[in-house]
Design a protein around this motif. Sequence first.
Motif, PDB file in Angstrom:
ATOM      1  N   PRO A  70       0.949  -1.108   0.014  1.00 11.87           N
ATOM      2  CA  PRO A  70      -0.021  -0.103   0.325  1.00 11.87           C
ATOM      3  C   PRO A  70       0.572   1.379   0.071  1.00 11.87           C
ATOM      4  CG  PRO A  70       0.503  -0.755   2.144  1.00 11.87           C
ATOM      5  CD  PRO A  70       0.699  -2.107   1.303  1.00 11.87           C
ATOM      6  N   LEU A  71       1.972   1.073  -0.529  1.00 13.09           N
ATOM      7  CA  LEU A  71       2.834   2.283  -0.054  1.00 13.09           C
ATOM      8  C   LEU A  71       3.387   2.515  -1.644  1.00 13.09           C
ATOM      9  CD1 LEU A  71       4.323   4.402   1.619  1.00 13.09           C
ATOM     10  CD2 LEU A  71       6.591   2.755   1.124  1.00 13.09           C
ATOM     11  N   THR A  72       3.081   4.164  -2.043  1.00  8.65           N
ATOM     12  CA  THR A  72       3.800   4.234  -3.299  1.00  8.65           C
ATOM     13  C   THR A  72       4.696   4.902  -2.805  1.00  8.65           C
ATOM     14  OG1 THR A  72       1.753   3.914  -4.614  1.00  8.65           O
ATOM     15  CG2 THR A  72       3.586   5.571  -5.739  1.00  8.65           C
ATOM     16  N   VAL A  73       6.079   5.091  -3.871  1.00  4.18           N
ATOM     17  CA  VAL A  73       7.653   6.406  -3.367  1.00  4.18           C
ATOM     18  C   VAL A  73       7.479   6.680  -4.928  1.00  4.18           C
ATOM     19  CG1 VAL A  73       9.553   7.033  -2.564  1.00  4.18           C
ATOM     20  CG2 VAL A  73       8.250   4.706  -1.668  1.00  4.18           C
ATOM     21  N   VAL A  74       7.622   8.848  -4.658  1.00  9.69           N
ATOM     22  CA  VAL A  74       7.995   8.776  -5.861  1.00  9.69           C
ATOM     23  C   VAL A  74       9.196   9.997  -5.614  1.00  9.69           C
ATOM     24  CG1 VAL A  74       5.545   8.380  -6.734  1.00  9.69           C
ATOM     25  CG2 VAL A  74       5.874  11.191  -5.551  1.00  9.69           C
ATOM     26  N   ALA A  75       9.641  10.346  -6.423  1.00 13.71           N
ATOM     27  CA  ALA A  75      10.485  10.942  -6.413  1.00 13.71           C
ATOM     28  C   ALA A  75      11.192  12.290  -8.148  1.00 13.71           C
ATOM     29  CB  ALA A  75      12.194  10.725  -6.329  1.00 13.71           C
ATOM     30  N   GLU A  76      11.873  13.210  -7.771  1.00 20.06           N
ATOM     31  CA  GLU A  76      12.094  14.124  -8.911  1.00 20.06           C
ATOM     32  C   GLU A  76      13.523  14.394  -8.841  1.00 20.06           C
ATOM     33  OE1 GLU A  76       9.029  16.289 -10.882  1.00 20.06           O
ATOM     34  OE2 GLU A  76       7.424  15.786  -9.323  1.00 20.06           O
ATOM     35  N   ALA A  77      13.836  14.319  -9.310  1.00 17.89           N
ATOM     36  CA  ALA A  77      15.322  15.204  -9.624  1.00 17.89           C
ATOM     37  C   ALA A  77      15.629  16.884  -9.899  1.00 17.89           C
ATOM     38  CB  ALA A  77      16.810  14.591  -9.947  1.00 17.89           C
ATOM     39  N   GLU A  78      16.064  18.046  -9.818  1.00 18.98           N
ATOM     40  CA  GLU A  78      16.066  18.884 -10.626  1.00 18.98           C
ATOM     41  C   GLU A  78      16.918  19.826 -10.595  1.00 18.98           C
ATOM     42  OE1 GLU A  78      14.278  21.010 -13.461  1.00 18.98           O
ATOM     43  OE2 GLU A  78      12.716  19.497 -11.922  1.00 18.98           O
ATOM     44  N   GLU A  79      17.565  20.001 -11.585  1.00 20.85           N
ATOM     45  CA  GLU A  79      18.685  20.762 -11.609  1.00 20.85           C
ATOM     46  C   GLU A  79      18.563  22.156 -10.485  1.00 20.85           C
ATOM     47  OE1 GLU A  79      22.202  20.737 -14.720  1.00 20.85           O
ATOM     48  OE2 GLU A  79      21.416  21.525 -15.141  1.00 20.85           O
TER      49      GLU A  79
END
Length: 139
Positions: A107-116
């Motif tokens: 039941p766990l969703t992990v999202v990630a984003e990287a931005e310079e």
Amino acid sequence: MTADPDSTRRRDTDCAAHSYGEVRAFFRRVPCQWMDRLLFTVHDKAGNTVVVAVAWVRFATAGQAQQFRALDDTWGTGQIHPLPATPLGLPDTPLSGQHYASRRTGPLTVVAEAEETAGELADNFLDELARVAVLLPHK
């Protein structure tokens, strides 16, 4: 590159209040149990700086988590707002969604984003930072 010891972290239970677009509409229909957000910087000696935003979103069921992941993985459907970068001494950086990764476990969703935020790094390097960030352990 090294991770900056400075980071900000926050837990919320109203996921809709911290998102926009179709993602917000989904959270209004399917409330999360909680959402932990983390924002940290990664920098190198050449002056490159990257902001990495990670969100762990817990739902009541694995099916809800999968529905959220499918929606969030779709370009242009909105996203979770990152935490402010000002506590890290940086201006708030809009996330483009270009350097994004996600995973789901039950039941766990992990999202990630990287931005310079400073310098010039290759897109594939930023993509890899997002792919590594979704593997970070949740405390």
